[in-house]
Design a protein around this motif. Structure first.
Motif, PDB file in Angstrom:
ATOM      1  N   VAL A 130       0.860  -1.182   0.000  1.00 28.84           N
ATOM      2  CA  VAL A 130       0.000   0.000   0.000  1.00 28.84           C
ATOM      3  C   VAL A 130       0.897   1.233   0.000  1.00 28.84           C
ATOM      4  N   THR A 131       0.615   2.168  -0.904  1.00 28.74           N
ATOM      5  CA  THR A 131       1.381   3.413  -1.010  1.00 28.74           C
ATOM      6  C   THR A 131       0.407   4.578  -1.020  1.00 28.74           C
ATOM      7  N   TRP A 132       0.614   5.550  -0.131  1.00 25.10           N
ATOM      8  CA  TRP A 132      -0.252   6.722  -0.123  1.00 25.10           C
ATOM      9  C   TRP A 132       0.568   7.998  -0.281  1.00 25.10           C
ATOM     10  N   ILE A 133      -0.087   9.041  -0.809  1.00 22.57           N
ATOM     11  CA  ILE A 133       0.583  10.292  -1.161  1.00 22.57           C
ATOM     12  C   ILE A 133      -0.106  11.463  -0.478  1.00 22.57           C
ATOM     13  N   ASN A 134       0.708  12.394   0.044  1.00 26.53           N
ATOM     14  CA  ASN A 134       0.200  13.657   0.565  1.00 26.53           C
ATOM     15  C   ASN A 134       1.230  14.731   0.249  1.00 26.53           C
ATOM     16  N   SER A 135       0.888  15.989   0.466  1.00 26.21           N
ATOM     17  CA  SER A 135       1.841  17.069   0.222  1.00 26.21           C
ATOM     18  C   SER A 135       1.630  18.174   1.238  1.00 26.21           C
ATOM     19  N   ILE A 136       2.738  18.780   1.673  1.00 27.59           N
ATOM     20  CA  ILE A 136       2.678  19.863   2.642  1.00 27.59           C
ATOM     21  C   ILE A 136       3.586  21.000   2.184  1.00 27.59           C
ATOM     22  N   PRO A 137       3.273  22.245   2.589  1.00 26.13           N
ATOM     23  CA  PRO A 137       4.145  23.371   2.239  1.00 26.13           C
ATOM     24  C   PRO A 137       5.370  23.401   3.147  1.00 26.13           C
ATOM     25  N   MET A 138       6.524  23.684   2.540  1.00 25.81           N
ATOM     26  CA  MET A 138       7.776  23.767   3.289  1.00 25.81           C
ATOM     27  C   MET A 138       8.612  24.926   2.760  1.00 25.81           C
ATOM     28  N   PRO A 139       9.491  25.522   3.597  1.00 25.79           N
ATOM     29  CA  PRO A 139      10.354  26.618   3.137  1.00 25.79           C
ATOM     30  C   PRO A 139      11.523  26.088   2.307  1.00 25.79           C
ATOM     31  N   VAL A 140      11.210  25.632   1.100  1.00 25.18           N
ATOM     32  CA  VAL A 140      12.201  25.097   0.169  1.00 25.18           C
ATOM     33  C   VAL A 140      12.041  25.816  -1.166  1.00 25.18           C
ATOM     34  N   PRO A 141      13.118  25.908  -1.971  1.00 26.52           N
ATOM     35  CA  PRO A 141      13.034  26.633  -3.246  1.00 26.52           C
ATOM     36  C   PRO A 141      12.539  25.745  -4.382  1.00 26.52           C
ATOM     37  N   HIS A 142      11.844  26.356  -5.335  1.00 26.48           N
ATOM     38  CA  HIS A 142      11.350  25.598  -6.486  1.00 26.48           C
ATOM     39  C   HIS A 142      12.467  25.213  -7.449  1.00 26.48           C
ATOM     40  N   THR A 143      13.660  25.781  -7.233  1.00 24.28           N
ATOM     41  CA  THR A 143      14.806  25.476  -8.094  1.00 24.28           C
ATOM     42  C   THR A 143      15.532  24.203  -7.683  1.00 24.28           C
ATOM     43  N   ARG A 144      15.034  23.512  -6.679  1.00 20.33           N
ATOM     44  CA  ARG A 144      15.622  22.251  -6.239  1.00 20.33           C
ATOM     45  C   ARG A 144      14.571  21.140  -6.370  1.00 20.33           C
ATOM     46  N   PRO A 197       7.412  23.789  -2.205  1.00 16.56           N
ATOM     47  CA  PRO A 197       7.712  25.177  -1.845  1.00 16.56           C
ATOM     48  C   PRO A 197       6.493  25.894  -1.311  1.00 16.56           C
ATOM     49  N   HIS A 198       6.641  26.497  -0.123  1.00 14.39           N
ATOM     50  CA  HIS A 198       5.471  27.047   0.548  1.00 14.39           C
ATOM     51  C   HIS A 198       4.837  28.200  -0.210  1.00 14.39           C
ATOM     52  N   TYR A 199       5.617  28.934  -0.987  1.00 15.03           N
ATOM     53  CA  TYR A 199       5.062  30.055  -1.729  1.00 15.03           C
ATOM     54  C   TYR A 199       4.325  29.602  -2.993  1.00 15.03           C
ATOM     55  N   LEU A 200       4.400  28.317  -3.325  1.00 16.90           N
ATOM     56  CA  LEU A 200       3.624  27.759  -4.440  1.00 16.90           C
ATOM     57  C   LEU A 200       2.535  26.815  -3.939  1.00 16.90           C
ATOM     58  N   GLY A 201       2.323  26.802  -2.625  1.00 21.38           N
ATOM     59  CA  GLY A 201       1.397  25.852  -2.041  1.00 21.38           C
ATOM     60  C   GLY A 201      -0.037  26.015  -2.500  1.00 21.38           C
ATOM     61  N   ASP A 202      -0.440  27.241  -2.859  1.00 22.05           N
ATOM     62  CA  ASP A 202      -1.818  27.476  -3.277  1.00 22.05           C
ATOM     63  C   ASP A 202      -1.997  27.449  -4.792  1.00 22.05           C
ATOM     64  N   THR A 203      -0.971  27.043  -5.517  1.00 20.12           N
ATOM     65  CA  THR A 203      -1.068  26.942  -6.969  1.00 20.12           C
ATOM     66  C   THR A 203      -1.248  25.486  -7.384  1.00 20.12           C
ATOM     67  N   ASP A 279      15.008  34.327   9.213  1.00 24.14           N
ATOM     68  CA  ASP A 279      14.785  35.601   8.550  1.00 24.14           C
ATOM     69  C   ASP A 279      14.215  35.421   7.154  1.00 24.14           C
ATOM     70  N   LEU A 280      13.852  34.208   6.789  1.00 24.30           N
ATOM     71  CA  LEU A 280      13.252  33.989   5.481  1.00 24.30           C
ATOM     72  C   LEU A 280      11.787  34.412   5.505  1.00 24.30           C
ATOM     73  N   PRO A 281      11.256  34.786   4.351  1.00 23.42           N
ATOM     74  CA  PRO A 281       9.864  35.248   4.309  1.00 23.42           C
ATOM     75  C   PRO A 281       8.895  34.100   4.488  1.00 23.42           C
ATOM     76  N   SER A 282       7.728  34.423   4.992  1.00 22.33           N
ATOM     77  CA  SER A 282       6.662  33.431   5.090  1.00 22.33           C
ATOM     78  C   SER A 282       6.001  33.257   3.733  1.00 22.33           C
ATOM     79  N   ALA A 283       5.153  32.241   3.629  1.00 20.21           N
ATOM     80  CA  ALA A 283       4.425  32.030   2.376  1.00 20.21           C
ATOM     81  C   ALA A 283       3.554  33.243   2.053  1.00 20.21           C
TER      82      ALA A 283
END
Length: 310
Positions: A130-144, A197-203, A279-283
């Motif tokens: 059994v394999t299940w999938i979920n996703s959460i916002p994190m302070p990570v860059p979309h370039t990685r 990436p947390h800043y893309l979480g709502d897209t 000191d990083l920005p929030s989403a």
């Protein structure tokens, strides 16, 4: 107590199902950063050959006032009613390999009865994994690359694919409960939580869905054709890079995320933990900055108005 057997109806025209197939679970609910799960469900249902086996009862499991069905209105009459769907299906991947999939909404009610029903169906079909999938916002860059946190009983998958292994408490989902109950029955189970990436979480972030398909492939050996998603992701990233590249503030924000991410992944003893934003920005701050930047663009440029990240 709700009778688990009353939660679903068998599909009348269900095909014969061989025993020992992998089961993939994708349920929308508490979090769905980047719309990874909802896009995954759309892909599994629309792009693959599939046949319903068991359809769960919305009247028992769903809070209609919280998640209202879609009704189509045409002039002076209603023309369509689209209820939510939660179902177990038999499907085939791009290579024709068979598997089972449980897709739809996360139940609002009767979690224990639902878990008993799912475990009963898993036992009936003799699922192999059994394999299940979920996703959460994190302070990570979309370039990685999108990382994952892997839980469950399959240690080899955790060792190979889990980039973040926290010791914490989180709000539970019904998928967590299913994993917990499946582990008690010694069923091989793995949960992949995508770190988006947390800043893309709502897209609707196509890369998140591609990462979900990659995770399923790693756990099951199933093969999926992601060409359309890759094309969508290329266009999506082109828009993001243009927006970021034309804003000094966004560029500095992105570089800060990249430095913190790279230090964490390198295992540096001085690396700041991934979840510490410091000191990083929030989403919200990132989104607000994007909106301010886009709002300052000359009118008539349809590709650069607020909301184009979606």
């Amino acid at each position: 107590m709700v009778d688990s057997g009353s939660l679903f109806e068998r599909a009348v025209s269900a095909p014969p199902v061989p025993r020992g197939l992998p089961l993939v679970i994708a349920l929308t609910g508490f979090t769905d950063a980047g719309a990874a799960v909802s896009q995954l469900i759309e892909y599994l249902r629309d792009d693959l050959e599939s046949f319903p086996l068991a359809v769960f009862d919305n009247d028992i499991l769903l809070d209609f006032r919280a998640r209202r069905p879609i009704v189509s209105f045409d002039g002076d009459r209603l023309t369509d009613y689209q209820p939510s769907r939660l179902e177990l299906s038999f499907a085939r991947d791009a290579m024709g390999q068979p598997f089972l999939m449980l897709t739809g909404y996360e139940p609002d009610f009767a979690w224990e009865a639902f878990s008993r029903a799912v475990l009963g169906l898993a036992a009936e079909y003799g699922v192999s994994t059994v394999t299940w999938i979920n996703s959460i916002p994190m302070p990570v860059p979309h370039t990685r690359p999108i990382g994952t946190t892997v839980s469950g009983t399959r240690a080899e998958l955790t060792a190979a694919h889990s980039v973040w292994r926290p010791h914490t408490q989180v709000p539970g989902t019904v998928a967590h409960l299913l994993e917990f109950r499946l582990a008690q029955t010694e069923t091989p189970v793995a949960g992949f939580v995508l770190l988006v990436p947390h800043y893309l979480g709502d897209t609707e972030y196509p890369a998140a869905t591609l990462a979900a398909l990659d995770s399923i492939s790693a756990a099951t050996g199933l093969v999926f054709d992601g060409d359309d998603l890759r094309a969508q992701n290329k266009q999506f990233l082109t828009r993001v890079e243009q927006q970021v590249g034309e804003s000094d503030d966004l560029t500095r924000m992105l570089h800060g995320l990249e430095e913190r991410y790279d230090a964490y992944m390198a295992g540096s003893t001085s690396a700041t933990p991934m979840v510490h934003t410091g000191d990083l920005p929030s989403a919200d701050e990132l989104a607000a900055e994007l909106e301010r930047f886009l709002a300052s663009r000359p009118s008539g440029d349809e590709d650069k108005r607020p909301g184009t990240l979606g």
